[in-house]
Design a protein around this motif. Structure first.
Motif, PDB file in Angstrom:
ATOM      1  N   ASP A   1      -8.478   2.128   6.851  1.00 31.76           N
ATOM      2  CA  ASP A   1      -9.108   0.825   7.108  1.00 31.76           C
ATOM      3  C   ASP A   1     -10.377   0.662   6.271  1.00 31.76           C
ATOM      4  N   GLU A   2     -11.168   1.713   6.169  1.00 34.81           N
ATOM      5  CA  GLU A   2     -12.398   1.665   5.368  1.00 34.81           C
ATOM      6  C   GLU A   2     -12.054   1.476   3.891  1.00 34.81           C
ATOM      7  N   TYR A   3     -11.048   2.181   3.434  1.00 43.64           N
ATOM      8  CA  TYR A   3     -10.581   2.031   2.052  1.00 43.64           C
ATOM      9  C   TYR A   3     -10.168   0.584   1.804  1.00 43.64           C
ATOM     10  N   ASP A   4      -9.362   0.021   2.717  1.00 46.75           N
ATOM     11  CA  ASP A   4      -8.913  -1.371   2.576  1.00 46.75           C
ATOM     12  C   ASP A   4     -10.088  -2.330   2.503  1.00 46.75           C
ATOM     13  N   ALA A   5     -11.083  -2.120   3.350  1.00 43.58           N
ATOM     14  CA  ALA A   5     -12.255  -2.996   3.356  1.00 43.58           C
ATOM     15  C   ALA A   5     -12.997  -2.905   2.029  1.00 43.58           C
ATOM     16  N   GLU A   6     -13.121  -1.704   1.489  1.00 47.54           N
ATOM     17  CA  GLU A   6     -13.803  -1.527   0.199  1.00 47.54           C
ATOM     18  C   GLU A   6     -13.016  -2.206  -0.927  1.00 47.54           C
TER      19      GLU A   6
ATOM     20  N   MET B   1       0.837  -1.180   0.000  1.00 43.15           N
ATOM     21  CA  MET B   1       0.000   0.000   0.000  1.00 43.15           C
ATOM     22  C   MET B   1       0.883   1.244   0.000  1.00 43.15           C
ATOM     23  N   LEU B   2       0.497   2.223  -0.787  1.00 46.93           N
ATOM     24  CA  LEU B   2       1.189   3.509  -0.819  1.00 46.93           C
ATOM     25  C   LEU B   2       0.211   4.594  -0.392  1.00 46.93           C
ATOM     26  N   ILE B   3       0.536   5.256   0.693  1.00 45.90           N
ATOM     27  CA  ILE B   3      -0.251   6.376   1.195  1.00 45.90           C
ATOM     28  C   ILE B   3       0.620   7.618   1.070  1.00 45.90           C
ATOM     29  N   THR B   4       0.054   8.695   0.528  1.00 45.07           N
ATOM     30  CA  THR B   4       0.792   9.951   0.471  1.00 45.07           C
ATOM     31  C   THR B   4       0.196  10.928   1.473  1.00 45.07           C
ATOM     32  N   VAL B   5       1.078  11.726   2.085  1.00 41.29           N
ATOM     33  CA  VAL B   5       0.671  12.779   3.013  1.00 41.29           C
ATOM     34  C   VAL B   5       1.317  14.063   2.530  1.00 41.29           C
ATOM     35  N   SER B   6       0.486  15.042   2.178  1.00 42.24           N
ATOM     36  CA  SER B   6       0.966  16.303   1.635  1.00 42.24           C
ATOM     37  C   SER B   6       0.362  17.464   2.408  1.00 42.24           C
TER      38      SER B   6
ATOM     39  N   SER C   1      10.329   7.858  -7.692  1.00 39.67           N
ATOM     40  CA  SER C   1      10.933   6.531  -7.697  1.00 39.67           C
ATOM     41  C   SER C   1      10.493   5.722  -6.474  1.00 39.67           C
ATOM     42  N   VAL C   2      10.469   6.356  -5.320  1.00 41.12           N
ATOM     43  CA  VAL C   2       9.993   5.674  -4.113  1.00 41.12           C
ATOM     44  C   VAL C   2       8.552   5.217  -4.318  1.00 41.12           C
ATOM     45  N   ALA C   3       7.718   6.112  -4.860  1.00 42.73           N
ATOM     46  CA  ALA C   3       6.308   5.788  -5.073  1.00 42.73           C
ATOM     47  C   ALA C   3       6.133   4.594  -6.004  1.00 42.73           C
ATOM     48  N   VAL C   4       6.913   4.554  -7.048  1.00 38.95           N
ATOM     49  CA  VAL C   4       6.769   3.510  -8.063  1.00 38.95           C
ATOM     50  C   VAL C   4       7.428   2.198  -7.642  1.00 38.95           C
ATOM     51  N   ASP C   5       8.588   2.290  -7.000  1.00 42.74           N
ATOM     52  CA  ASP C   5       9.409   1.106  -6.758  1.00 42.74           C
ATOM     53  C   ASP C   5       9.195   0.426  -5.412  1.00 42.74           C
ATOM     54  N   ARG C   6       8.579   1.105  -4.470  1.00 44.43           N
ATOM     55  CA  ARG C   6       8.478   0.523  -3.127  1.00 44.43           C
ATOM     56  C   ARG C   6       7.032   0.254  -2.744  1.00 44.43           C
ATOM     57  N   ASP C   7       6.864  -0.750  -1.915  1.00 48.70           N
ATOM     58  CA  ASP C   7       5.546  -1.085  -1.378  1.00 48.70           C
ATOM     59  C   ASP C   7       5.523  -0.760   0.108  1.00 48.70           C
ATOM     60  N   ASP C   8       4.334  -0.642   0.627  1.00 48.21           N
ATOM     61  CA  ASP C   8       4.129  -0.448   2.055  1.00 48.21           C
ATOM     62  C   ASP C   8       4.855   0.774   2.589  1.00 48.21           C
ATOM     63  N   VAL C   9       4.518   1.933   1.994  1.00 54.86           N
ATOM     64  CA  VAL C   9       5.185   3.193   2.319  1.00 54.86           C
ATOM     65  C   VAL C   9       4.162   4.289   2.562  1.00 54.86           C
ATOM     66  N   VAL C  10       4.468   5.128   3.549  1.00 56.83           N
ATOM     67  CA  VAL C  10       3.813   6.425   3.697  1.00 56.83           C
ATOM     68  C   VAL C  10       4.816   7.429   3.162  1.00 56.83           C
TER      69      VAL C  10
ATOM     70  N   PHE D   1      -3.926   5.841  -1.426  1.00 54.96           N
ATOM     71  CA  PHE D   1      -4.705   6.780  -0.617  1.00 54.96           C
ATOM     72  C   PHE D   1      -3.890   8.057  -0.459  1.00 54.96           C
ATOM     73  N   ARG D   2      -4.493   9.193  -0.817  1.00 50.27           N
ATOM     74  CA  ARG D   2      -3.790  10.478  -0.767  1.00 50.27           C
ATOM     75  C   ARG D   2      -4.458  11.410   0.242  1.00 50.27           C
ATOM     76  N   VAL D   3      -3.617  12.002   1.090  1.00 39.77           N
ATOM     77  CA  VAL D   3      -4.092  12.875   2.166  1.00 39.77           C
ATOM     78  C   VAL D   3      -3.471  14.257   2.020  1.00 39.77           C
ATOM     79  N   TRP D   4      -4.279  15.286   2.236  1.00 32.64           N
ATOM     80  CA  TRP D   4      -3.803  16.677   2.291  1.00 32.64           C
ATOM     81  C   TRP D   4      -4.080  17.199   3.692  1.00 32.64           C
ATOM     82  N   LEU D   5      -3.038  17.725   4.338  1.00 36.87           N
ATOM     83  CA  LEU D   5      -3.176  18.350   5.647  1.00 36.87           C
ATOM     84  C   LEU D   5      -2.941  19.844   5.500  1.00 36.87           C
ATOM     85  N   ASP D   6      -3.675  20.632   6.266  1.00 36.67           N
ATOM     86  CA  ASP D   6      -3.502  22.081   6.214  1.00 36.67           C
ATOM     87  C   ASP D   6      -3.921  22.675   7.544  1.00 36.67           C
TER      88      ASP D   6
END
Length: 191
Positions: A172-177, A1-6, A69-78, A94-99
């Motif tokens: 978790d909800e995303y994973d279940a879906e 799973m790749l989750i981004t936090v921006s 490269s990290v996004a494309v080549d690696r798994d299980d990363v935030v 899953f992409r997250v924006w914090l502000d």
């Protein structure tokens, strides 16, 4: 799973990404850490390096290539950076924006870096503006366009643990879906 936090400086990206990675047993890769390493390797402060990047687009492009490269080549990363959601593109799960408002973010940066809030506010605003201009120029990205994100959170409203709880619940909800073959979910709103 790749989750981004921006999000912008002081929004809670690093704290949230680190805690989220730990909670979900994922690796945490920070664009800020990579940027600071590059600055240090070349003998600059991050602010000096950021100003240099305004004149030398190769700095941003090198950093962004590493993050992609990290996004494309690696798994299980935030993956955490201002552009992580954009750089990960279609490989992000899953992409997250914090502000948070600038004054809140400036106080956080000032506390973290041991400087006056007024200085942190000025630097944060200048950095945010500079980076937004470069993202538009280099990649045609409007960093204020939040439509690519699955979730956007104003971190001034909740403490770090509450933000983490929201994100863990959302992931978790995303994973279940996904597991049930229902993703992407077509929302059925009845107004």
């Amino acid at each position: 799973m790749l989750i981004t936090v921006s999000g912008p400086p002081g929004s809670g990206k690093s704290t949230t990404a680190s805690k989220l990675a730990e909670a979900l047993d994922l690796d945490h890769v920070s664009g800020g850490d990579i940027f600071r390493e590059l600055a240090d390797e070349r003998g600059y402060t991050p602010l000096e390096f950021n100003k240099l990047a305004e004149e030398n687009e190769q700095i941003d492009r090198d950093l962004d290539r590493r993050l992609r490269s990290v996004a494309v080549d690696r798994d299980d990363v935030v993956l955490e950076s201002r552009l992580a959601g954009w750089l990960a593109g279609d490989v992000a799960d899953f992409r997250v924006w914090l502000d948070a408002p600038l004054d809140v973010r400036a106080k956080r940066v000032a506390d973290r870096e041991g400087k006056p809030v007024s200085e942190a506010r000025e630097e944060s605003a200048a950095r945010q503006s500079s980076e937004a201009d470069r993202y538009e120029e280099y990649y045609g990205i409007d960093i204020t366009d939040l439509t690519i994100y699955d979730l956007s959170i104003n971190t001034a409203r909740w403490n770090a643990d509450a933000v983490l709880d929201m994100l863990v619940t959302a992931v978790d909800e995303y994973d279940a879906e996904v597991d049930e073959g229902k993703y992407p979910v077509e929302a059925d709103y009845d107004f």
